[in-house]
Motif scaffolding. Structure first.
Motif, PDB file in Angstrom:
ATOM      1  N   ILE A  20       6.186   3.668   4.368  1.00  0.00           N
ATOM      2  CA  ILE A  20       5.652   2.789   5.150  1.00  0.00           C
ATOM      3  C   ILE A  20       4.331   3.317   5.693  1.00  0.00           C
ATOM      4  O   ILE A  20       3.329   2.598   5.909  1.00  0.00           O
ATOM      5  CB  ILE A  20       6.744   2.529   6.291  1.00  0.00           C
ATOM      6  N   ILE A  21       4.307   4.595   5.995  1.00  0.00           N
ATOM      7  CA  ILE A  21       3.044   5.135   6.788  1.00  0.00           C
ATOM      8  C   ILE A  21       1.834   5.084   5.634  1.00  0.00           C
ATOM      9  O   ILE A  21       0.882   4.771   6.184  1.00  0.00           O
ATOM     10  CB  ILE A  21       3.405   6.825   6.953  1.00  0.00           C
ATOM     11  N   ARG A  22       2.234   5.187   4.444  1.00  0.00           N
ATOM     12  CA  ARG A  22       1.021   5.174   3.297  1.00  0.00           C
ATOM     13  C   ARG A  22       0.349   3.468   3.590  1.00  0.00           C
ATOM     14  O   ARG A  22      -0.828   3.776   3.428  1.00  0.00           O
ATOM     15  CB  ARG A  22       1.643   5.396   1.978  1.00  0.00           C
ATOM     16  N   THR A  23       1.318   2.682   3.652  1.00  0.00           N
ATOM     17  CA  THR A  23       0.617   1.384   3.591  1.00  0.00           C
ATOM     18  C   THR A  23      -0.149   1.151   4.951  1.00  0.00           C
ATOM     19  O   THR A  23      -1.247   0.460   4.901  1.00  0.00           O
ATOM     20  CB  THR A  23       1.734   0.213   3.335  1.00  0.00           C
ATOM     21  N   ALA A  24       0.651   1.489   6.039  1.00  0.00           N
ATOM     22  CA  ALA A  24       0.076   1.234   7.411  1.00  0.00           C
ATOM     23  C   ALA A  24      -1.068   2.017   7.633  1.00  0.00           C
ATOM     24  O   ALA A  24      -2.139   1.380   8.019  1.00  0.00           O
ATOM     25  CB  ALA A  24       1.026   1.593   8.461  1.00  0.00           C
ATOM     26  N   GLY A  28      -5.162   0.625   8.357  1.00  0.00           N
ATOM     27  CA  GLY A  28      -5.911   0.765   9.655  1.00  0.00           C
ATOM     28  C   GLY A  28      -4.927   0.647  10.742  1.00  0.00           C
ATOM     29  O   GLY A  28      -5.450   0.771  12.053  1.00  0.00           O
ATOM     30  N   VAL A  29      -3.445   0.801  10.637  1.00  0.00           N
ATOM     31  CA  VAL A  29      -2.605   0.612  11.594  1.00  0.00           C
ATOM     32  C   VAL A  29      -2.197   1.999  12.023  1.00  0.00           C
ATOM     33  O   VAL A  29      -1.828   2.936  11.024  1.00  0.00           O
ATOM     34  CB  VAL A  29      -1.301  -0.099  10.995  1.00  0.00           C
ATOM     35  N   ARG A  30      -2.322   2.364  13.301  1.00  0.00           N
ATOM     36  CA  ARG A  30      -2.223   3.660  13.782  1.00  0.00           C
ATOM     37  C   ARG A  30      -0.644   3.830  13.470  1.00  0.00           C
ATOM     38  O   ARG A  30       0.241   3.108  13.949  1.00  0.00           O
ATOM     39  CB  ARG A  30      -2.603   3.787  15.169  1.00  0.00           C
ATOM     40  N   THR A  31      -0.108   4.937  13.050  1.00  0.00           N
ATOM     41  CA  THR A  31       1.238   5.273  12.817  1.00  0.00           C
ATOM     42  C   THR A  31       1.846   6.406  13.603  1.00  0.00           C
ATOM     43  O   THR A  31       1.038   7.488  13.741  1.00  0.00           O
ATOM     44  CB  THR A  31       1.521   5.683  11.143  1.00  0.00           C
ATOM     45  N   ILE A  32       2.948   6.431  14.092  1.00  0.00           N
ATOM     46  CA  ILE A  32       3.734   7.190  14.727  1.00  0.00           C
ATOM     47  C   ILE A  32       4.950   7.658  14.212  1.00  0.00           C
ATOM     48  O   ILE A  32       5.857   6.493  13.894  1.00  0.00           O
ATOM     49  CB  ILE A  32       3.984   6.559  16.259  1.00  0.00           C
ATOM     50  N   ALA A  33       5.101   8.897  13.827  1.00  0.00           N
ATOM     51  CA  ALA A  33       6.431   9.468  13.090  1.00  0.00           C
ATOM     52  C   ALA A  33       7.459   9.742  14.126  1.00  0.00           C
ATOM     53  O   ALA A  33       6.867  10.604  14.994  1.00  0.00           O
ATOM     54  CB  ALA A  33       6.190  10.253  12.045  1.00  0.00           C
ATOM     55  N   PRO A  43       6.524  15.869   4.399  1.00  0.00           N
ATOM     56  CA  PRO A  43       5.247  15.311   4.131  1.00  0.00           C
ATOM     57  C   PRO A  43       4.854  14.233   5.250  1.00  0.00           C
ATOM     58  O   PRO A  43       3.962  14.051   5.762  1.00  0.00           O
ATOM     59  CB  PRO A  43       5.034  14.785   2.701  1.00  0.00           C
ATOM     60  N   TYR A  44       5.791  13.464   5.729  1.00  0.00           N
ATOM     61  CA  TYR A  44       5.620  12.302   6.288  1.00  0.00           C
ATOM     62  C   TYR A  44       5.270  12.528   7.591  1.00  0.00           C
ATOM     63  O   TYR A  44       4.442  11.811   8.257  1.00  0.00           O
ATOM     64  CB  TYR A  44       6.979  11.378   6.280  1.00  0.00           C
ATOM     65  N   VAL A  45       5.665  13.613   8.208  1.00  0.00           N
ATOM     66  CA  VAL A  45       5.269  14.071   9.520  1.00  0.00           C
ATOM     67  C   VAL A  45       3.938  14.343   9.582  1.00  0.00           C
ATOM     68  O   VAL A  45       3.393  13.818  10.607  1.00  0.00           O
ATOM     69  CB  VAL A  45       6.074  15.247   9.804  1.00  0.00           C
TER      70      VAL A  45
END
Length: 464
Positions: A20-24, A28-33, A43-45
């Motif tokens: 999900i983070i990759r596409t967001a 240009g969508v800011r991502t919060i894990a 890696p996602y963190v």
């Protein structure tokens, strides 16, 4: 109105959070894990715009702490929440809490999740829309006598299922009234302990069946978009191991009927965002019945993306923000794709085998895609599902896709960790799978063959 949410908190971990983070990030969508301390090195963190540690001693419970996750979303300025799959993805209470906090929920409404999350209620809803089901669409069964009466109506053998169940928990097959009474009480008891609801129903058991599902997108204007089907019949204890799209040797008329039934099922509840309608197909009669609807993104969504040239996460975000797909969205099905679920588990007995990953080398090449939650230097802990990565392969036809999938499995090197790769290889090499002539009993058949082969080898060693 923005085409996508401004910022997105991903209420999940590992492979799907990274996906999900990759596409967001690309949009240009800011991502919060969010992460528990045992996942700090995954890696996602690092790949999210921002990451916040969850509190709680028990890792799984931390990811199930909806109140804490909503507070983090508010504190970080997130405007939306994506639940991924598992954990809180199909938790109506969490979806409701997100909406009440003024955040955008990337998925269907809490009310839809509630209806489709209850197998009795969902069967009732889709049956009213003309979707075929097995058994009665009435209320849950209360007594063994009621179960026996229903079994006599639909015919033995029958399957006993928990209304709120999932993952095959509590499912049992009964061939006689005596067996059914025992299975009914066991399933009812297990369902109460596992799901907080002891509602149980009975449906006809199909000995030779295929598990086929349809990916859908529901829009605000009531439109339901249905994609080509996925065959998920290669399962072990009702857990999928290999999926492919499209389903091999499927009658074109049945394929069209499945799509129509999926659209009707989703439309029966005014479905919105991404979901999957699952069916059980009788290989003898060609008839199919509704199984359930998953109100979230599926583990196996990559093969639909690969055969349709779409990004389902992108469309989820677009629908959440605007009620519709992106401009010019016009998916066209092409080619064939496979997904292989690589898990940290013993390839013979299938027990989880957590541990550190010393080396990691992913396959590459035309048509190859890997969705993973780990890398070298990270560790698969005992706290979560054993899924390590999904190796996917696309080809112009089934033969090319299968050849690429087989090569990708061989080229995927994970050192220091025991995985199910040898068993996946044995699946791809069977005559049934190569021919595309298999059903949900394939894995059991392979296991029996391997046991028989091992027994013969031992006898040969003794006589040598």
């Amino acid at each position: 109105m923005n085409t996508f949410p401004e910022s997105l908190l991903i209420a999940n971990r590992g492979e799907i959070a990274r996906r999900i983070i990759r596409t967001a990030n690309q949009l240009g969508v800011r991502t919060i894990a969010v992460y528990h301390k045992v996942d700090a090195s995954l890696p996602y963190v690092a790949e999210a715009s921002e990451a916040v540690e969850l509190t709680g001693e028990i890792p799984v419970q931390a990811y199930l702490d909806g109140a804490q996750i909503v507070k983090i979303a508010q504190a970080t300025g997130a405007t939306s929440v994506h639940p991924g799959y598992g954990f809180l993805a199909e938790n109506a209470g969490f979806a409701r809490a997100v909406a009440q906090a003024g955040l955008t929920w990337v998925g269907p409404s809490a009310e839809i999740i509630e209806v489709m999350g209850d197998k009795v209620e969902s069967r009732r809803a889709v049956a009213a829309a003309g979707v075929p089901i097995s058994g009665d669409a009435g209320a849950a069964l209360e007594t063994g006598d009621e179960a026996v009466a229903e079994a006599e109506r639909v015919g033995y053998p029958v399957m006993v299922k928990a209304s709120a169940g999932g993952g095959g928990i509590g499912m049992a097959v009964a061939h006689t009234a005596e067996e059914l009474r025992v299975a009914f009480e066991n399933t009812k008891s297990m369902a109460g302990r596992s799901f907080g609801s002891d509602r149980v129903f009975v449906e006809r058991f199909v000995a030779s069946a295929r598990h086929v599902e349809i990916q859908v997108l529901g829009l605000d204007d009531g439109t339901i978009i249905a994609f080509g089907e996925r065959d998920c019949s290669t399962q072990r204890r009702h857990q999928k191991l290999v999926e492919e799209s499209p389903a091999p040797h499927l009658d074109p008329a049945v394929r069209a009927q499945l799509r129509e039934a999926a659209i009707a099922a989703a439309g029966s509840v005014g479905y919105r965002n991404a979901g999957t309608v699952e069916f059980l197909l009788d290989t003898v009669s060609g008839d199919f019945v509704f199984l359930e609807m998953n109100t979230r993104i599926q583990v196996e969504h990559p093969i639909t993306e690969m055969t349709h040239g779409v990004d389902l996460i992108e469309q989820q975000l677009s629908i959440a923000a605007t009620g519709s797909t992106t401009s010019g969205f016009d998916p066209q099905q092409q080619g064939h794709a496979f997904e292989l679920r690589i898990c940290a588990e013993d390839p013979k007995k299938f027990f989880p085998r957590p541990g550190p990953i010393d080396g990691w080398s992913e396959p590459t090449g035309p048509g190859i895609r890997v969705d993973s939650g780990y890398q070298a230097g990270t560790e698969v802990t005992q706290h979560f599902d054993s899924l390590v990565a999904k190796a996917c392969a696309w080809g112009e036809n089934r033969e090319e896709a299968l050849a690429r999938a087989t090569q990708a499995l061989s080229d995927f090197s994970i050192q220091g960790l025991v995985t199910n790769q040898p068993f996946l290889k044995s699946i791809l090499e069977t005559e049934e799978f190569i021919a595309g002539q298999y059903d949900t009993g394939l894995v059991e058949t392979i296991q029996q063959r391997l046991k028989a082969q091992a027994k013969l080898e031992k006898l040969a060693q003794r006589s040598a």
